[in-house]
Motif scaffolding. Structure first.
Motif, PDB file in Angstrom:
ATOM      1  N   ASN A 176       7.730 -24.347   4.043  1.00 57.07           N
ATOM      2  CA  ASN A 176       8.101 -22.996   4.474  1.00 57.07           C
ATOM      3  C   ASN A 176       7.203 -22.451   5.583  1.00 57.07           C
ATOM      4  O   ASN A 176       7.407 -21.324   6.038  1.00 57.07           O
ATOM      5  N   MET A 177       6.218 -23.216   5.994  1.00 58.67           N
ATOM      6  CA  MET A 177       5.306 -22.753   7.043  1.00 58.67           C
ATOM      7  C   MET A 177       6.025 -22.760   8.394  1.00 58.67           C
ATOM      8  O   MET A 177       6.619 -23.757   8.779  1.00 58.67           O
ATOM      9  N   PRO A 178       5.973 -21.646   9.128  1.00 61.14           N
ATOM     10  CA  PRO A 178       6.622 -21.593  10.442  1.00 61.14           C
ATOM     11  C   PRO A 178       6.066 -22.647  11.389  1.00 61.14           C
ATOM     12  O   PRO A 178       4.890 -23.049  11.290  1.00 61.14           O
ATOM     13  N   LEU A 179       6.879 -23.089  12.331  1.00 62.37           N
ATOM     14  CA  LEU A 179       6.484 -24.126  13.274  1.00 62.37           C
ATOM     15  C   LEU A 179       5.275 -23.710  14.103  1.00 62.37           C
ATOM     16  O   LEU A 179       4.367 -24.506  14.348  1.00 62.37           O
ATOM     17  N   SER A 180       5.241 -22.449  14.527  1.00 64.95           N
ATOM     18  CA  SER A 180       4.122 -21.970  15.344  1.00 64.95           C
ATOM     19  C   SER A 180       2.808 -22.012  14.560  1.00 64.95           C
ATOM     20  O   SER A 180       1.756 -22.381  15.101  1.00 64.95           O
ATOM     21  N   VAL A 181       2.851 -21.644  13.283  1.00 66.87           N
ATOM     22  CA  VAL A 181       1.648 -21.678  12.448  1.00 66.87           C
ATOM     23  C   VAL A 181       1.184 -23.111  12.245  1.00 66.87           C
ATOM     24  O   VAL A 181      -0.027 -23.391  12.215  1.00 66.87           O
ATOM     25  N   GLN A 182       2.114 -24.035  12.123  1.00 61.61           N
ATOM     26  CA  GLN A 182       1.762 -25.444  11.991  1.00 61.61           C
ATOM     27  C   GLN A 182       0.965 -25.921  13.193  1.00 61.61           C
ATOM     28  O   GLN A 182      -0.088 -26.569  13.051  1.00 61.61           O
ATOM     29  N   PHE A 183       1.439 -25.613  14.389  1.00 63.17           N
ATOM     30  CA  PHE A 183       0.761 -26.062  15.604  1.00 63.17           C
ATOM     31  C   PHE A 183      -0.608 -25.409  15.761  1.00 63.17           C
ATOM     32  O   PHE A 183      -1.591 -26.074  16.099  1.00 63.17           O
ATOM     33  N   ILE A 213     -16.491 -32.692  27.280  1.00 63.85           N
ATOM     34  CA  ILE A 213     -15.371 -33.620  27.047  1.00 63.85           C
ATOM     35  C   ILE A 213     -14.431 -33.047  25.988  1.00 63.85           C
ATOM     36  O   ILE A 213     -13.203 -33.025  26.150  1.00 63.85           O
ATOM     37  N   VAL A 214     -15.024 -32.559  24.882  1.00 61.39           N
ATOM     38  CA  VAL A 214     -14.210 -31.986  23.797  1.00 61.39           C
ATOM     39  C   VAL A 214     -13.455 -30.758  24.296  1.00 61.39           C
ATOM     40  O   VAL A 214     -12.264 -30.573  24.015  1.00 61.39           O
ATOM     41  N   ALA A 215     -14.158 -29.915  25.064  1.00 64.39           N
ATOM     42  CA  ALA A 215     -13.528 -28.685  25.552  1.00 64.39           C
ATOM     43  C   ALA A 215     -12.378 -28.997  26.506  1.00 64.39           C
ATOM     44  O   ALA A 215     -11.270 -28.462  26.364  1.00 64.39           O
ATOM     45  N   MET A 216     -12.634 -29.877  27.501  1.00 63.58           N
ATOM     46  CA  MET A 216     -11.588 -30.201  28.471  1.00 63.58           C
ATOM     47  C   MET A 216     -10.460 -30.993  27.817  1.00 63.58           C
ATOM     48  O   MET A 216      -9.265 -30.737  28.054  1.00 63.58           O
ATOM     49  N   GLY A 217     -10.856 -31.979  26.990  1.00 65.62           N
ATOM     50  CA  GLY A 217      -9.823 -32.748  26.304  1.00 65.62           C
ATOM     51  C   GLY A 217      -8.995 -31.867  25.397  1.00 65.62           C
ATOM     52  O   GLY A 217      -7.757 -31.994  25.326  1.00 65.62           O
ATOM     53  N   GLY A 218      -9.677 -30.954  24.707  1.00 65.83           N
ATOM     54  CA  GLY A 218      -8.954 -30.028  23.837  1.00 65.83           C
ATOM     55  C   GLY A 218      -8.038 -29.115  24.613  1.00 65.83           C
ATOM     56  O   GLY A 218      -6.907 -28.847  24.202  1.00 65.83           O
ATOM     57  N   PHE A 219      -8.529 -28.628  25.771  1.00 63.93           N
ATOM     58  CA  PHE A 219      -7.712 -27.725  26.585  1.00 63.93           C
ATOM     59  C   PHE A 219      -6.416 -28.398  27.030  1.00 63.93           C
ATOM     60  O   PHE A 219      -5.319 -27.853  26.846  1.00 63.93           O
ATOM     61  N   PHE A 220      -6.563 -29.583  27.655  1.00 60.18           N
ATOM     62  CA  PHE A 220      -5.364 -30.274  28.135  1.00 60.18           C
ATOM     63  C   PHE A 220      -4.440 -30.673  26.976  1.00 60.18           C
ATOM     64  O   PHE A 220      -3.215 -30.604  27.092  1.00 60.18           O
ATOM     65  N   THR A 221      -5.025 -31.081  25.856  1.00 58.25           N
ATOM     66  CA  THR A 221      -4.208 -31.493  24.720  1.00 58.25           C
ATOM     67  C   THR A 221      -3.475 -30.301  24.118  1.00 58.25           C
ATOM     68  O   THR A 221      -2.332 -30.419  23.671  1.00 58.25           O
ATOM     69  N   VAL A 222      -4.142 -29.152  24.094  1.00 54.63           N
ATOM     70  CA  VAL A 222      -3.484 -27.943  23.603  1.00 54.63           C
ATOM     71  C   VAL A 222      -2.296 -27.584  24.489  1.00 54.63           C
ATOM     72  O   VAL A 222      -1.231 -27.183  24.011  1.00 54.63           O
ATOM     73  N   VAL A 223      -2.482 -27.729  25.806  1.00 53.69           N
ATOM     74  CA  VAL A 223      -1.377 -27.459  26.724  1.00 53.69           C
ATOM     75  C   VAL A 223      -0.199 -28.399  26.433  1.00 53.69           C
ATOM     76  O   VAL A 223       0.960 -27.973  26.356  1.00 53.69           O
ATOM     77  N   ILE A 224      -0.520 -29.683  26.263  1.00 54.42           N
ATOM     78  CA  ILE A 224       0.528 -30.648  25.945  1.00 54.42           C
ATOM     79  C   ILE A 224       1.170 -30.324  24.596  1.00 54.42           C
ATOM     80  O   ILE A 224       2.394 -30.411  24.429  1.00 54.42           O
ATOM     81  N   SER A 225       0.341 -29.922  23.629  1.00 53.04           N
ATOM     82  CA  SER A 225       0.866 -29.579  22.307  1.00 53.04           C
ATOM     83  C   SER A 225       1.797 -28.377  22.393  1.00 53.04           C
ATOM     84  O   SER A 225       2.808 -28.297  21.688  1.00 53.04           O
ATOM     85  N   PHE A 226       1.449 -27.427  23.285  1.00 55.15           N
ATOM     86  CA  PHE A 226       2.324 -26.266  23.458  1.00 55.15           C
ATOM     87  C   PHE A 226       3.680 -26.688  24.005  1.00 55.15           C
ATOM     88  O   PHE A 226       4.726 -26.173  23.589  1.00 55.15           O
ATOM     89  N   VAL A 227       3.657 -27.643  24.929  1.00 52.94           N
ATOM     90  CA  VAL A 227       4.928 -28.162  25.466  1.00 52.94           C
ATOM     91  C   VAL A 227       5.737 -28.823  24.351  1.00 52.94           C
ATOM     92  O   VAL A 227       6.949 -28.615  24.228  1.00 52.94           O
ATOM     93  N   TYR A 228       5.030 -29.620  23.519  1.00 54.42           N
ATOM     94  CA  TYR A 228       5.702 -30.248  22.373  1.00 54.42           C
ATOM     95  C   TYR A 228       6.272 -29.177  21.437  1.00 54.42           C
ATOM     96  O   TYR A 228       7.378 -29.301  20.913  1.00 54.42           O
ATOM     97  N   TYR A 229       5.488 -28.136  21.187  1.00 56.50           N
ATOM     98  CA  TYR A 229       5.914 -27.059  20.300  1.00 56.50           C
ATOM     99  C   TYR A 229       7.180 -26.393  20.815  1.00 56.50           C
ATOM    100  O   TYR A 229       8.141 -26.190  20.068  1.00 56.50           O
TER     101      TYR A 229
END
Length: 340
Positions: free
Chosen positions: A59-66, A101-117
């Motif tokens: 029952n968890m919304p998709l946005s909360v999952q991401f 590395i974590v910050a930049m990798g996380g930033f770009f991955t979050v952007v990609i994850s948002f596209v997936y979302y």
């Protein structure tokens, strides 16, 4: 299914590797292997965490999952290596670089994850819309098929032929009664052909149909059939109601009840209001204490239950019981189809 899953994982792996290479080329990492490892790790941690959340928290919304998956991934990859001392060994004098590395990798991955979302959100909406259209089509199909079966059961050849034969026999004996029966048959046919094509009719029209049917049966059964229809003051005859929903119940009351009694019996139909929001229809008929001598196939009752479910989505109910020599049916639905 497996091919599609591998394709999606392969695409994510490729994108994460590109992010790792980009971080290395930008000078944020002295080691390409580490930037690739962290980028791929963050990307797949987000994906696997979201899959776990969707499976265990349906029952968890998709946005909360991401959002939850991104938070867990960044915390994991931002703290775990440091706590294990791995980063200090590799970057003895430059912990900031690993954090970068974590910050930049996380930033770009979050952007990609948002596209997936957004993509999955669009797919979910399209799927829900398609399912709604399929449910509506199924509803209309079942409704049409049920009404057709009801119409066919009401207008079976033997019923029409028997009615016409009775009218013909009455013409010379009792012309007035023959004329009354012909008028009732005309009204019955007109109601059947007209209302079978409509999703809703008024209670007044539905009762007119029932009265026409009972008028024909009254001529056939004579004094053996007694009927009474009462409508409470709190029930408006303009209330919308599914057409021909009551007729199979009345037909069963005649065939399995009154017809089998040597001295006949009575059919009582009462329309009441339940809590001012629901319509309650109570049908009682006399019958043999041991039950009907005719074996029914249950098609009429199954059709009624199916229509109630399709039309009222679980808010319509029918209860059937026998108390000694009385058969009782209680049909309860929302007023004016408000559950639809």
């Amino acid at each position: 299914m497996l091919v599609n899953l591998l394709r999606r994982h392969g695409l994510l792996f490729t994108i994460c590797c590109m992010i790792g290479v980009l971080i290395y080329l930008m000078g944020w990492s002295a080691y390409l292997s580490i930037s690739l490892f962290v980028s791929v790790g963050i990307g797949f941690t987000i994906r696997l965490t979201r899959y776990w959340l969707s499976k265990n928290y349906t029952n968890m919304p998709l946005s909360v999952q991401f959002v939850s998956a991104i938070f867990i991934a960044l915390v994991l990859w931002g703290s775990a290596p440091l706590l294990m001392g791995w980063a200090q060994t590799v970057y003895q004098h430059n912990l900031r670089q690993y954090i970068g590395i974590v910050a930049m990798g996380g930033f770009f991955t979050v952007v990609i994850s948002f596209v997936y979302y957004r993509t999955e959100q669009t797919m979910a909406l399209k799927k829900a819309l398609l399912q709604a259209e399929l449910d509506q089509a199924k509803h209309e199909k079942v409704l049409a098929e049920t009404e057709l079966k009801l119409l066919q059961s009401q207008m079976e050849p033997h019923f029409l032929f028997n009615t016409l034969a009775t009218i013909q026999a009455l013409i010379d004996i009792d012309p007035k009664q023959a004329n009354d029966m012909l008028n009732a048959l005309t009204a019955l046919l007109r109601q059947s052909l007209t209302h079978a094509r409509r999703a809703w009719v008024s209670l007044e029209d539905e009762l007119a149909f029932i009265r026409a049917y009972l008028a024909i049966q009254a001529v056939r059964l004579g004094e053996r059939l007694d009927t009474e229809i009462t409508v409470a003051d709190t029930v408006s005859l303009a209330t919308q109601f599914p057409p021909m929903l009551l007729q199979p119940l009345i037909e069963n009351a005649v065939i399995h009840g009154i017809e089998q009694l040597p001295y006949g019996g009575k059919i009582t139909i009462r329309l009441l209001s339940q809590d001012s929001t629901r319509l309650l229809i109570v049908i009682e008929n006399s019958m043999l204490a041991e039950g009907s001598q005719k074996s029914g196939n249950g098609v009429a009752l199954d059709n009624i239950k199916c229509r109630l479910q399709q039309i009222y989505q679980g808010s319509g109910h029918i209860d059937i019981s026998q108390q000694q020599e009385t058969f009782l049916v209680k049909l309860e639905v929302p007023f004016n189809g408000s559950a639809v």
